[in-house]
Each structure stands twice: as C-alpha cells, then as structure tokens.
Write an enzyme that holds these catalytic residues in place. Structure first.
Site, PDB file in Angstrom:
ATOM      1  N   ARG A  68       3.475  18.754   2.499  1.00 48.27           N
ATOM      2  CA  ARG A  68       4.154  19.977   2.068  1.00 48.27           C
ATOM      3  C   ARG A  68       3.598  20.530   0.766  1.00 48.27           C
ATOM      4  NH1 ARG A  68      10.670  20.962   2.421  1.00 48.27           N
ATOM      5  NH2 ARG A  68      10.652  23.133   1.751  1.00 48.27           N
TER       6      ARG A  68
ATOM      7  N   GLU B 262     -10.892  -9.556   3.158  1.00 48.13           N
ATOM      8  CA  GLU B 262      -9.616  -9.206   3.784  1.00 48.13           C
ATOM      9  C   GLU B 262      -9.867  -9.064   5.275  1.00 48.13           C
ATOM     10  OE1 GLU B 262      -6.129  -5.784   3.788  1.00 48.13           O
ATOM     11  OE2 GLU B 262      -7.239  -6.204   1.946  1.00 48.13           O
TER      12      GLU B 262
ATOM     13  N   ASN C 205       0.842  -1.189   0.000  1.00 51.97           N
ATOM     14  CA  ASN C 205       0.000   0.000   0.000  1.00 51.97           C
ATOM     15  C   ASN C 205       0.883   1.246   0.000  1.00 51.97           C
ATOM     16  OD1 ASN C 205      -1.574   2.245   1.035  1.00 51.97           O
ATOM     17  ND2 ASN C 205      -3.146   0.766   1.580  1.00 51.97           N
TER      18      ASN C 205
ATOM     19  N   GLY D 234      -1.918  -3.000  10.325  1.00 54.19           N
ATOM     20  CA  GLY D 234      -1.046  -3.001  11.489  1.00 54.19           C
ATOM     21  C   GLY D 234       0.056  -4.038  11.475  1.00 54.19           C
TER      22      GLY D 234
ATOM     23  N   ARG E 217      -9.472   8.040  -0.410  1.00 54.14           N
ATOM     24  CA  ARG E 217     -10.466   8.433   0.588  1.00 54.14           C
ATOM     25  C   ARG E 217     -11.359   9.555   0.043  1.00 54.14           C
ATOM     26  NH1 ARG E 217     -10.276   7.352   5.998  1.00 54.14           N
ATOM     27  NH2 ARG E 217      -8.786   5.741   6.621  1.00 54.14           N
TER      28      ARG E 217
ATOM     29  N   ARG F 266      -7.171  12.716   1.480  1.00 59.52           N
ATOM     30  CA  ARG F 266      -6.117  13.146   2.405  1.00 59.52           C
ATOM     31  C   ARG F 266      -4.739  12.653   1.988  1.00 59.52           C
ATOM     32  NH1 ARG F 266      -7.701   9.925   7.879  1.00 59.52           N
ATOM     33  NH2 ARG F 266      -9.705  10.815   7.300  1.00 59.52           N
ATOM     34  N   HIS F 267      -4.675  11.579   1.209  1.00 61.88           N
ATOM     35  CA  HIS F 267      -3.363  11.135   0.722  1.00 61.88           C
ATOM     36  C   HIS F 267      -3.424  10.825  -0.773  1.00 61.88           C
ATOM     37  CE1 HIS F 267      -5.287   7.359   1.941  1.00 61.88           C
ATOM     38  NE2 HIS F 267      -5.048   7.578   3.217  1.00 61.88           N
TER      39      HIS F 267
ATOM     40  N   HIS G 257      -5.653   3.578  -1.371  1.00 59.78           N
ATOM     41  CA  HIS G 257      -6.958   3.929  -0.810  1.00 59.78           C
ATOM     42  C   HIS G 257      -7.270   5.368  -1.175  1.00 59.78           C
ATOM     43  CE1 HIS G 257      -9.656   4.061   3.078  1.00 59.78           C
ATOM     44  NE2 HIS G 257     -10.296   4.468   1.989  1.00 59.78           N
TER      45      HIS G 257
ATOM     46  N   HIS H   9       0.883   6.177   2.169  1.00 61.99           N
ATOM     47  CA  HIS H   9       1.601   7.106   3.041  1.00 61.99           C
ATOM     48  C   HIS H   9       2.818   7.742   2.391  1.00 61.99           C
ATOM     49  CE1 HIS H   9      -1.297   6.628   6.089  1.00 61.99           C
ATOM     50  NE2 HIS H   9      -1.154   5.316   6.090  1.00 61.99           N
TER      51      HIS H   9
ATOM     52  N   HIS I 194       1.679   1.045   5.871  1.00 60.17           N
ATOM     53  CA  HIS I 194       2.268   1.997   6.811  1.00 60.17           C
ATOM     54  C   HIS I 194       3.600   1.519   7.356  1.00 60.17           C
ATOM     55  CE1 HIS I 194       2.716   4.091  10.718  1.00 60.17           C
ATOM     56  NE2 HIS I 194       2.207   5.109  10.068  1.00 60.17           N
TER      57      HIS I 194
ATOM     58  N   THR J  94      -7.064   6.268  10.584  1.00 59.30           N
ATOM     59  CA  THR J  94      -6.897   5.115   9.707  1.00 59.30           C
ATOM     60  C   THR J  94      -8.150   4.268   9.850  1.00 59.30           C
ATOM     61  OG1 THR J  94      -5.440   3.253   9.141  1.00 59.30           O
ATOM     62  CG2 THR J  94      -5.740   3.740  11.490  1.00 59.30           C
ATOM     63  N   THR J  95      -8.300   3.272   9.013  1.00 63.66           N
ATOM     64  CA  THR J  95      -9.493   2.427   9.071  1.00 63.66           C
ATOM     65  C   THR J  95      -9.558   1.726  10.415  1.00 63.66           C
ATOM     66  OG1 THR J  95      -9.304   2.081   6.682  1.00 63.66           O
ATOM     67  CG2 THR J  95     -10.756   0.601   7.895  1.00 63.66           C
TER      68      THR J  95
END
Length: 258
Positions: free
Chosen positions: A24, A157, A13, A201, A51, A55-56, A49, A16, A223, A106-107
C-alpha cells in the site's frame, strides 16, 4: 553419562511485514517494530533479505535494524558486488548468501557454491575479513557443502523447502528421501566444522521435526510466523514456534547445554 545436546536458536525473518507495508505504500506496518516484538517474544536473532529489486526490505530498513537491534542481525543477500559493499558498510553479525532471480516469488533453491568459482570465494573471504560471519544457503548436497567449507564459510543453512513441499503434497516417500538428505547433510557439514542452520517453508510441525537433528543449531523462519501472526499475534506465533522446537529437541533425550 548424560549426553550434552547443543542448544537450538530461532531467527525470525521480518521480510513479509515489509511486503504488507509495500503493498500500500507508506510506513506501516514497520518491519523494525516487528523485529523488536520478535526479540521480546524470544527470537534469538533477526533475518532480513534485501533483494536487488527491493520488493520488501529496503536499504533504510537494514540501517535501522542495524542501529536498534540488540540481537544478531542476519543480512540475507545475493552474492553481488552491490550487496557485499552494503554489508561491509553495515557490518551485521552475519550475512547469508542466497541465489536470487528477479522473477521468483521466493528463493527457489540452494546457492550454487561449486559454480560460484573464485568470485564467490573472494566475496566470502572479504566478508569474513570484515568480521562478518558468512553463511551459504545450500541444498542438502554433499559436493556443495564440501565446497562451502573449502572456501571458508562459517555456516551453511540447509534449504528445507523441497522437504516441506513434498509433505504438503502428501508425497511421503519423496519427503522421507529428502529428509534423509537433510539429516546426512547436517552431519556432514558439522563434521567439516560448519555450523548448521536450516530454513525455508517451515511450520510448527516441520520445525519440531528438524529441531530433533542434533547438528542443527538454528532455524530461520519468516513467512509462516508472519502469516500466523494475522490470527494469533506475532508474540504468540513465536511462542508456539519455540515450544515446537523445544519438543523436537527433547526427542534427543537430554537437557540442553547452556
């Protein structure tokens, strides 16, 4: 007779990388470049992902990933009309439907497949008819998994976040109980004809442990790998993850099938 163990894949993934870019502004670091490096290092697929608040990952990132990747793209998304429409436009290899709250970092849990009702079932059907493999991100709950199979998902999943959090907190009994739930859920889903993935995680140690479950066919990790890449580089963090997964699979005591 030699037991044939199904192979296990690694999906990386890249969300991030985009988080750092967006902190920035500008174009760097580029999540698409990270995806290409991840593939060169041995990733079997890329997850991103998109969203609702962007946001990312952004829409342009998804389009570029779809254009340049030669491995499967897993489009992680909320089960909304907007996201379904975009998925039907992009036609990624797979869509993983996840719960999403704008204020969450996060989810935080699994999708409520039971509560999704006919609306969720229709979205799964629409995506499937377009040739997109549909995955549902769920807690290791018997009823949720049964419902996922009922509405035609190809994949579940399993949310490993609670298990990882218990381990981090040193709550051994709770961690053991949650891992038992994960193991049973993997077997149940497999028996219902679902392909079993797992994620959230995971680090080297927990990925090694979960890879020892024969029913689990794919781990999706982001992550931790991006965090480790700060210290070791992305290719090295992915190489170590693949080694950890291989050690876990080796516990099953047989060579993997091709």
């Amino acid at each position: 007779m030699t037991r044939i163990v199904p192979p296990i894949r690694l999906g990386v993934n890249v969300d991030h990388v985009a988080t750092v870019r967006n902190a920035r502004g500008g174009a760097l670091p580029d999540p698409v470049r990270a995806a290409q490096l991840a593939c060169a290092a041995g990733a079997d697929g890329i997850t991103a992902h998109l969203r609702e608040d962007r946001r990312h990952i952004r829409d342009a990132d998804m389009r570029r990933l779809r254009e340049v990747l030669t491995v499967p793209l897993n489009f992680e998304m909320a089960a909304t009309d907007e996201m379904v429409a975009l998925a039907l436009e992009l036609k990624p290899h797979a869509c993983c439907l996840v719960p999403e709250r704008r204020e969450e970092r996060t989810t935080e849990g699994g999708l409520d497949v039971l509560g999704g009702g006919i609306d969720l079932a229709r979205k799964v059907e629409k995506l499937g008819h377009a040739g997109i493999r549909v995955s549902l991100f769920v807690a290791p709950d018997e009823d949720q998994i049964a419902r996922a199979a009922d509405i035609g998902a190809a994949v579940v999943e399993l949310h490993t976040g609670a298990w990882c959090d218990f381990l981090t907190a040193g709550e051994a009994n709770a961690a053991e109980s949650e891992f038992t739930r994960l193991r049973r859920a993997a077997v149940q889903g497999s028996e219902l004809g679902l392909e079993i993935h797992a994620g959230h995680g995971l680090d080297y140690a927990t990925a090694e442990t979960i890879a020892a479950l024969a029913s689990v066919r794919e781990l999706n990790i982001g992550h931790f790998l991006i965090g480790e890449a700060i210290f070791t580089g992305l290719e090295e963090s992915i190489r170590h993850m693949r080694e950890a997964m291989s050690r876990g699979r080796a516990r099953l005591g047989a060579p993997q099938a091709a």
